[in-house]
Design a protein around this motif. Structure first.
Motif, PDB file in Angstrom:
ATOM      1  N   GLU A   4       0.814  -1.216   0.000  1.00 18.79           N
ATOM      2  CA  GLU A   4       0.000   0.000   0.000  1.00 18.79           C
ATOM      3  C   GLU A   4       0.847   1.265   0.000  1.00 18.79           C
ATOM      4  OE1 GLU A   4      -2.504  -0.324   3.339  1.00 18.79           O
ATOM      5  OE2 GLU A   4      -3.729  -1.970   2.516  1.00 18.79           O
ATOM      6  N   GLU A   5       2.057   1.197   0.618  1.00 19.79           N
ATOM      7  CA  GLU A   5       2.922   2.371   0.711  1.00 19.79           C
ATOM      8  C   GLU A   5       3.708   2.622  -0.566  1.00 19.79           C
ATOM      9  OE1 GLU A   5       5.380   1.824   4.087  1.00 19.79           O
ATOM     10  OE2 GLU A   5       3.724   1.898   5.545  1.00 19.79           O
ATOM     11  N   GLY A   6       3.694   1.657  -1.478  1.00 14.20           N
ATOM     12  CA  GLY A   6       4.423   1.819  -2.724  1.00 14.20           C
ATOM     13  C   GLY A   6       5.377   0.676  -2.969  1.00 14.20           C
ATOM     14  N   VAL A   7       6.477   0.988  -3.624  1.00 16.62           N
ATOM     15  CA  VAL A   7       7.480  -0.014  -3.981  1.00 16.62           C
ATOM     16  C   VAL A   7       8.583  -0.022  -2.937  1.00 16.62           C
ATOM     17  CG1 VAL A   7       9.143  -0.731  -5.722  1.00 16.62           C
ATOM     18  CG2 VAL A   7       6.978   0.283  -6.421  1.00 16.62           C
ATOM     19  N   SER A   8       8.972  -1.230  -2.479  1.00 16.85           N
ATOM     20  CA  SER A   8      10.022  -1.365  -1.466  1.00 16.85           C
ATOM     21  C   SER A   8      11.181  -2.177  -2.022  1.00 16.85           C
ATOM     22  CB  SER A   8       9.470  -2.040  -0.204  1.00 16.85           C
ATOM     23  OG  SER A   8       8.425  -1.271   0.360  1.00 16.85           O
ATOM     24  N   MET A   9      12.331  -1.988  -1.398  1.00 15.85           N
ATOM     25  CA  MET A   9      13.574  -2.627  -1.831  1.00 15.85           C
ATOM     26  C   MET A   9      13.747  -3.968  -1.120  1.00 15.85           C
ATOM     27  SD  MET A   9      16.558  -2.316  -3.452  1.00 15.85           S
ATOM     28  CE  MET A   9      18.184  -3.069  -3.295  1.00 15.85           C
ATOM     29  N   PRO A  10      13.820  -5.093  -1.855  1.00 14.26           N
ATOM     30  CA  PRO A  10      14.053  -6.395  -1.216  1.00 14.26           C
ATOM     31  C   PRO A  10      15.542  -6.648  -0.994  1.00 14.26           C
ATOM     32  CG  PRO A  10      13.723  -6.712  -3.552  1.00 14.26           C
ATOM     33  CD  PRO A  10      13.603  -5.225  -3.307  1.00 14.26           C
ATOM     34  N   HIS A  11      15.843  -7.692  -0.225  1.00 12.88           N
ATOM     35  CA  HIS A  11      17.229  -8.129  -0.075  1.00 12.88           C
ATOM     36  C   HIS A  11      17.705  -8.757  -1.386  1.00 12.88           C
ATOM     37  CE1 HIS A  11      17.671  -7.514   4.276  1.00 12.88           C
ATOM     38  NE2 HIS A  11      16.431  -7.965   4.406  1.00 12.88           N
ATOM     39  N   GLN A  12      18.994  -8.598  -1.681  1.00 13.37           N
ATOM     40  CA  GLN A  12      19.605  -9.286  -2.816  1.00 13.37           C
ATOM     41  C   GLN A  12      20.689 -10.205  -2.262  1.00 13.37           C
ATOM     42  OE1 GLN A  12      21.276  -6.768  -5.860  1.00 13.37           O
ATOM     43  NE2 GLN A  12      21.577  -8.458  -7.288  1.00 13.37           N
ATOM     44  N   TRP A  13      20.410 -11.501  -2.247  1.00 10.59           N
ATOM     45  CA  TRP A  13      21.279 -12.455  -1.565  1.00 10.59           C
ATOM     46  C   TRP A  13      22.320 -13.049  -2.498  1.00 10.59           C
ATOM     47  CZ3 TRP A  13      20.730 -12.131   3.459  1.00 10.59           C
ATOM     48  CH2 TRP A  13      19.497 -11.832   4.012  1.00 10.59           C
ATOM     49  N   LEU A  14      23.521 -13.296  -1.939  1.00  5.11           N
ATOM     50  CA  LEU A  14      24.593 -14.023  -2.627  1.00  5.11           C
ATOM     51  C   LEU A  14      25.095 -15.109  -1.685  1.00  5.11           C
ATOM     52  CD1 LEU A  14      26.451 -14.217  -5.139  1.00  5.11           C
ATOM     53  CD2 LEU A  14      28.069 -12.761  -3.916  1.00  5.11           C
ATOM     54  N   GLU A  15      25.239 -16.317  -2.209  1.00  2.00           N
ATOM     55  CA  GLU A  15      25.543 -17.464  -1.366  1.00  2.00           C
ATOM     56  C   GLU A  15      27.047 -17.641  -1.170  1.00  2.00           C
ATOM     57  OE1 GLU A  15      24.285 -22.207  -0.976  1.00  2.00           O
ATOM     58  OE2 GLU A  15      24.147 -21.164  -2.908  1.00  2.00           O
ATOM     59  N   GLY A  16      27.430 -17.977   0.089  1.00  2.44           N
ATOM     60  CA  GLY A  16      28.762 -18.444   0.421  1.00  2.44           C
ATOM     61  C   GLY A  16      29.886 -17.440   0.350  1.00  2.44           C
ATOM     62  N   LEU A  26      23.772  -8.079  -0.580  1.00  2.00           N
ATOM     63  CA  LEU A  26      24.701  -7.178  -1.254  1.00  2.00           C
ATOM     64  C   LEU A  26      24.500  -5.721  -0.865  1.00  2.00           C
ATOM     65  CD1 LEU A  26      24.639  -8.672  -4.872  1.00  2.00           C
ATOM     66  CD2 LEU A  26      26.275  -9.128  -3.043  1.00  2.00           C
ATOM     67  N   TRP A  27      23.384  -5.378  -0.237  1.00  2.00           N
ATOM     68  CA  TRP A  27      23.075  -3.988   0.075  1.00  2.00           C
ATOM     69  C   TRP A  27      23.264  -3.667   1.557  1.00  2.00           C
ATOM     70  CZ3 TRP A  27      22.333  -0.669  -3.864  1.00  2.00           C
ATOM     71  CH2 TRP A  27      22.063  -1.224  -5.115  1.00  2.00           C
ATOM     72  N   CYS A  28      22.578  -4.400   2.440  1.00  2.00           N
ATOM     73  CA  CYS A  28      22.696  -4.095   3.873  1.00  2.00           C
ATOM     74  C   CYS A  28      23.801  -4.895   4.547  1.00  2.00           C
ATOM     75  CB  CYS A  28      21.366  -4.347   4.578  1.00  2.00           C
ATOM     76  SG  CYS A  28      20.835  -6.078   4.573  1.00  2.00           S
ATOM     77  N   LYS A  29      24.457  -5.814   3.796  1.00  2.00           N
ATOM     78  CA  LYS A  29      25.578  -6.637   4.291  1.00  2.00           C
ATOM     79  C   LYS A  29      25.160  -7.599   5.405  1.00  2.00           C
ATOM     80  CE  LYS A  29      27.897  -4.083   1.482  1.00  2.00           C
ATOM     81  NZ  LYS A  29      28.123  -4.571   0.110  1.00  2.00           N
ATOM     82  N   ALA A  30      23.864  -7.853   5.558  1.00  2.00           N
ATOM     83  CA  ALA A  30      23.391  -8.804   6.573  1.00  2.00           C
ATOM     84  C   ALA A  30      23.777 -10.220   6.172  1.00  2.00           C
ATOM     85  CB  ALA A  30      21.876  -8.686   6.729  1.00  2.00           C
ATOM     86  N   ILE A  31      24.185 -11.030   7.165  1.00  2.00           N
ATOM     87  CA  ILE A  31      24.594 -12.419   6.935  1.00  2.00           C
ATOM     88  C   ILE A  31      23.662 -13.330   7.741  1.00  2.00           C
ATOM     89  CG2 ILE A  31      26.456 -14.100   7.232  1.00  2.00           C
ATOM     90  CD1 ILE A  31      28.427 -11.775   6.916  1.00  2.00           C
ATOM     91  N   VAL A  32      23.140 -14.363   7.088  1.00  2.38           N
ATOM     92  CA  VAL A  32      22.194 -15.273   7.751  1.00  2.38           C
ATOM     93  C   VAL A  32      22.502 -16.711   7.369  1.00  2.38           C
ATOM     94  CG1 VAL A  32      20.324 -13.575   7.873  1.00  2.38           C
ATOM     95  CG2 VAL A  32      20.538 -15.026   5.851  1.00  2.38           C
ATOM     96  N   HIS A  33      22.071 -17.635   8.242  1.00  2.00           N
ATOM     97  CA  HIS A  33      22.120 -19.060   7.928  1.00  2.00           C
ATOM     98  C   HIS A  33      21.034 -19.401   6.911  1.00  2.00           C
ATOM     99  CE1 HIS A  33      24.073 -19.255  12.022  1.00  2.00           C
ATOM    100  NE2 HIS A  33      24.934 -19.942  11.267  1.00  2.00           N
ATOM    101  N   ASN A  34      21.197 -20.564   6.292  1.00  2.00           N
ATOM    102  CA  ASN A  34      20.141 -21.043   5.391  1.00  2.00           C
ATOM    103  C   ASN A  34      18.820 -21.202   6.137  1.00  2.00           C
ATOM    104  OD1 ASN A  34      21.881 -21.209   3.180  1.00  2.00           O
ATOM    105  ND2 ASN A  34      22.551 -23.280   3.728  1.00  2.00           N
ATOM    106  N   SER A  35      18.907 -21.700   7.373  1.00  2.00           N
ATOM    107  CA  SER A  35      17.698 -21.950   8.145  1.00  2.00           C
ATOM    108  C   SER A  35      17.084 -20.667   8.715  1.00  2.00           C
ATOM    109  CB  SER A  35      18.007 -22.919   9.295  1.00  2.00           C
ATOM    110  OG  SER A  35      19.040 -22.397  10.115  1.00  2.00           O
ATOM    111  N   CYS A  36      17.903 -19.620   8.877  1.00  2.00           N
ATOM    112  CA  CYS A  36      17.407 -18.363   9.461  1.00  2.00           C
ATOM    113  C   CYS A  36      16.941 -17.361   8.409  1.00  2.00           C
ATOM    114  CB  CYS A  36      18.491 -17.710  10.310  1.00  2.00           C
ATOM    115  SG  CYS A  36      19.064 -18.705  11.709  1.00  2.00           S
ATOM    116  N   LYS A  37      17.136 -17.675   7.149  1.00  2.00           N
ATOM    117  CA  LYS A  37      16.852 -16.725   6.085  1.00  2.00           C
ATOM    118  C   LYS A  37      15.381 -16.329   6.039  1.00  2.00           C
ATOM    119  CE  LYS A  37      17.517 -16.176   1.098  1.00  2.00           C
ATOM    120  NZ  LYS A  37      17.922 -16.864  -0.158  1.00  2.00           N
ATOM    121  N   GLU A  38      14.489 -17.292   6.323  1.00  2.00           N
ATOM    122  CA  GLU A  38      13.063 -17.004   6.268  1.00  2.00           C
ATOM    123  C   GLU A  38      12.607 -16.075   7.393  1.00  2.00           C
ATOM    124  OE1 GLU A  38      11.088 -17.825   3.861  1.00  2.00           O
ATOM    125  OE2 GLU A  38      12.706 -18.861   2.801  1.00  2.00           O
TER     126      GLU A  38
END
Length: 819
Positions: free
Chosen positions: A197-209, A236-248
């Motif tokens: 409703e607020e418009g267009v938002s920026m998603p995460h762009q993930w790169l593996e390993g 690639l943008w916020c530099k956040a690092i997550v496990h495969n299981s924690c990504k969701e």
């Protein structure tokens, strides 16, 4: 046709007709398979095939099929501007003359892979959106290919890496990699975009390993990554690092991380309009950052900074000054209401960008910061950014400091020059002075006779004498060979006392200038003087009464006087109007000794670029050339060859070898040549925003060297708002502006205020105060959030030994209190 070649592979040979159009062609250096020698070859790119031969007139060309090819730079710094074309059957290593030419070839090779039309002069960020920019590099720890997921070979894990997103690949796998490089515009995000409703938002762009050793998951705060396999994810943008299981469990919207104030999110850039400007679609980009990097600065350190900025920011906001100049980036950002610019380079790069801002008239809507990568970096020192930055690991902290920087105005000055033969200039001024002085004395004496005498004979003789003198002087000046015959002088509407017999402004056949005004030439002035002479003779011959004759004589003399004075003044103004802007000064101007050293260094750098390829070598050459001038003293007694005027006042010069005009209190790599930063009894405190210049004398190389150690003040000349230097003699004198030197012929050099630019300055006192405040907040927050335990709970957290020691301490304390 195919011919069998060394190694069991096939060498493709073709003959080229003139009908096939080349995408790009030119000369490159090619590394041979034997002894890795370099040979010049002529290359033609046609379709998906690259042809090369000894020269452009050859009939037989070798060909390389680019259907399954990838292109990569050959090293991290890539000083030689070399790149590699990798195909399934062979590897072609090529070298270009410059980095711009190399990037043009890489762009052309990428375009034919997508069957797109390549135009080197037209910029389109979406053209290569998603495609990786490869360069060959080594890795100190185990690294895995993001395509086949296998380890990169060798002890140093040699392979290809994308300079933007750090996507890793074998050379054989690069061609099979997906085009999932860092997003640049809204269109490049594709189906992953978030709409609500607020418009267009920026998603995460993930790169593996391939995560760093100390990586921790932002969700569970446990270690991430592995040295055995490709696992876990990094945004690639916020530099956040997550496990495969924690990504969701991560939020879908990307916060953009620490650099969010400076980043232009791809969602904010819809497209490029017909004028070639970005269309900002998000109000969140109130003050975006444009990064302009000189890739050649700092011994090619600029290449590392260029890649690092692309990793931290949107690649669409990072540009190489060596590939298209500053105009490309400035035009793309022109429709933003306000924006900031970070120039990574030396003082020359900053001046280049400021001059481009003048052309586009963008000074009011942008603020400029400096990251010092050059040799002197005087402007960066004054603005508080230091004299050197060679560690690209500090860029994140630099961006944070840039966000806290305060704007300050920088005065900019026009360096105006007028080149004439010296004898014409000096004699012209001398003739003006002599004629005007003699004429003024003559007019005063004869007018006194006309007004005081009652005798007709005295009045008539004085009038005749004065009139004849006026005509003679006017004729001698108008016919002087020192002045151009085609000069148009005296605006028609400027001649006073027209009721005395002169013609009206619109008469006399005056010529119309470019500004619509009518100007009178020498011939017309002579005709008017002759008509006045005849009128006066007629009055005398008709015996007109005394008062009328005197009145008419006065009007006539005043009219001729005005004509003569107007001509003299107009000729002087004509010379001054011929002064054209040679360049713009931001830092300092020098003439004589220091300019000669700069000129010799520039010539040395042009002749032997490799000898001046680093900051250390440049400083060494400056020292050698300065030491040579200790003996030669080429410009000893320069005061005899130049004349100095400050705010129109002639200055008496001591015996010197040069002059320096300062706009900033930093000169030649950090010297405070003014000798202080505070106000005293004679001069005010120097500043780059006070519309004033500081003029100092250069006595020799030793004085310049001593100024690096102690503050010398005995060489101060003036503090003014305008400087005029007249170069006499028959030979030119070297001058330099912000390190760029040339030989200035005899003539006039004027320095006048041009405009002001908004510069971002680093306030270290504010940063220190802010850091203290943040540290205090952390301590207060820790004290507030710390759990408070009662005595029983505290005992539960202690070991048995610690518990016994506490009980023993309590018994001893109780004994001491009871005593």
């Amino acid at each position: 046709s195919n011919e069998r070649c060394h190694g069991g592979l096939y060498r493709n040979v073709a003959t080229l007709g003139d009908k096939c159009k080349s995408v790009k062609e030119g000369i490159l250096l090619k590394q041979t398979s034997s002894f890795q020698r370099w040979k010049r070859r002529y290359f033609k790119l046609r379709g998906r095939t690259l042809y090369y031969a000894k020269d452009c007139k050859s009939l037989i060309f070798d060909e390389v099929d680019l259907s399954d090819a990838s292109v990569a730079e050959t090293s991290t710094k890539n000083i030689n501007n070399s790149f590699t074309v990798i195909t399934p059957f062979r590897k072609l290593m090529l070298c270009a003359e410059s980095r711009k030419e190399m990037e043009d070839w890489i762009g052309a090779l990428k375009s034919v892979q997508k069957w797109e039309t390549y135009e080197a002069s037209q910029f389109n960020m979406e053209h290569f959106s998603g495609m990786h920019n490869w360069y060959a590099c080594s890795h100190a720890r185990p690294t895995f290919c993001n395509v086949c997921r296998e380890a990169l070979p060798g002890v140093t894990s040699h392979g290809l890496s994308c300079e933007v997103c750090k996507f890793k690949a074998h050379k054989r796998c690069a061609v099979r990699s997906t085009n999932n490089c860092k997003w640049t515009t809204l269109a490049s995000i594709g189906n992953e975009i978030i709409e609500d409703e607020e418009g267009v938002s920026m998603p995460h762009q993930w790169l593996e390993g391939n995560l760093p050793v100390s990586a921790k998951c932002v969700v569970c705060d446990k270690n991430c990554g592995s040295v055995r396999r490709l696992q876990d994810w990094r945004c690639l943008w916020c530099k956040a690092i997550v496990h495969n299981s924690c990504k969701e469990q991560m939020g879908k919207v990307c916060p953009l991380g620490q650099c969010r104030v400076s980043i232009i999110p791809p969602t904010a850039l819809n497209s490029i309009d017909s004028d070639g400007f970005w269309k900002p679609t998000s109000a969140s980009c109130s003050s975006p950052l444009l990064v302009l990097v000189n890739s050649k600065s700092g011994d090619n350190q600029g290449v590392k900074f260029l890649r690092k900025f692309k990793q931290l920011l949107n690649p669409a906001q990072v540009f190489d000054l060596m590939n298209g100049g500053p105009e490309l980036g400035l035009r793309l950002f022109q429709k933003f209401v306000t924006f900031r610019i970070l120039v990574c380079g030396g003082d020359g790069s900053v001046g280049w960008v400021l001059s481009e801002l003048d052309k586009l008239n963008l000074h009011k809507q942008c603020q400029l910061g400096v990251l010092p990568l050059g040799t002197g970096n005087d402007l960066a020192r004054v603005l508080g950014w230091g004299g050197l930055c060679d560690d690209d690991a500090q860029l994140l902290q630099i961006l944070e400091k840039l966000e806290r920087a305060t704007p300050k105005m920088l005065d900019r000055w026009s360096v105006m020059t007028y080149e004439v033969p010296v004898y014409s200039l000096s004699l012209s001024l001398f003739v003006f002075q002599v004629h005007i002085t003699q004429y003024a004395d003559s007019v005063a004496s004869h007018l006194a006779k006309i007004l005081d005498s009652d005798k007709h004979s005295d009045v008539i003789s004085s009038a005749k004498y004065e009139f004849t003198g006026i005509i003679f002087r006017m004729y001698s000046i108008l016919m002087s060979p020192l002045f151009p015959c085609n000069i148009q002088v005296v605006p028609a509407g400027s001649v006073p006392n027209q009721e005395s017999g002169g013609s009206s402004p619109g008469e006399g056949g005056g010529e119309s200038g470019s500004d619509g005004k009518t100007y009178r030439s020498k011939e017309q002035l002579m005709l008017r003087a002759n008509s006045l002479k005849k009128a006066l003779r007629l009055c005398v011959s008709l015996c007109i009464p005394m008062t009328v004759c005197v009145y008419f004589c006065l009007l006539t003399i005043f009219t001729l006087n005005n004509i003569l004075m107007y001509y003299c003044i107009t000729c002087v103004l004509y010379i001054l109007r011929q002064c054209s802007e040679k360049c713009v000064m931001n830092n300092y101007f020098g003439i004589g000794l220091d300019a000669k050293i700069s000129l010799e260094f520039n010539n040395k750098r042009d002749e032997h670029p490799k000898k001046c390829s680093s900051r250390t070598k440049n400083m060494m050459w400056y020292g050698v050339l300065g030491t040579k001038e200790l003996v030669q003293k080429t410009y000893k007694n320069l005061e005899q060859r130049v004349q100095l005027e400050c705010d129109g006042v002639p200055m008496s010069l001591p015996s010197l070898q040069g002059l320096a005009v300062l706009n900033i209190p930093s000169y030649a790599g950090g010297i405070n040549f003014w000798g202080g930063t505070k106000e005293d009894n004679n001069f005010g405190a120097p500043s780059f925003d006070d519309k004033k210049l500081e003029v100092v004398a250069v006595f020799g190389s030793m004085q310049m060297a001593m100024s690096r150690v102690i503050n010398l003040q005995h060489h101060r000349i003036a503090q003014c708002r305008q400087v005029k230097i007249t170069i006499l003699g028959e030979e030119g004198v070297p001058v330099q502006v912000d390190g760029e030197a040339w030989i200035q012929p005899p003539g006039i050099v004027k320095i006048v205020h041009k405009n002001r630019a908004q510069m971002l300055t680093r306030d270290r006192a504010f940063e220190s105060t802010l850091k203290s405040w943040e540290d205090k907040r952390k301590i207060d927050s820790y004290r507030t959030n710390r759990p408070r335990l009662n005595s029983q709970q505290s005992m539960e957290y202690l070991t048995e030994e610690e518990c016994a020691q506490v009980q023993q301490l309590g018994i001893v304390a109780d004994t001491l209190i009871n005593k």
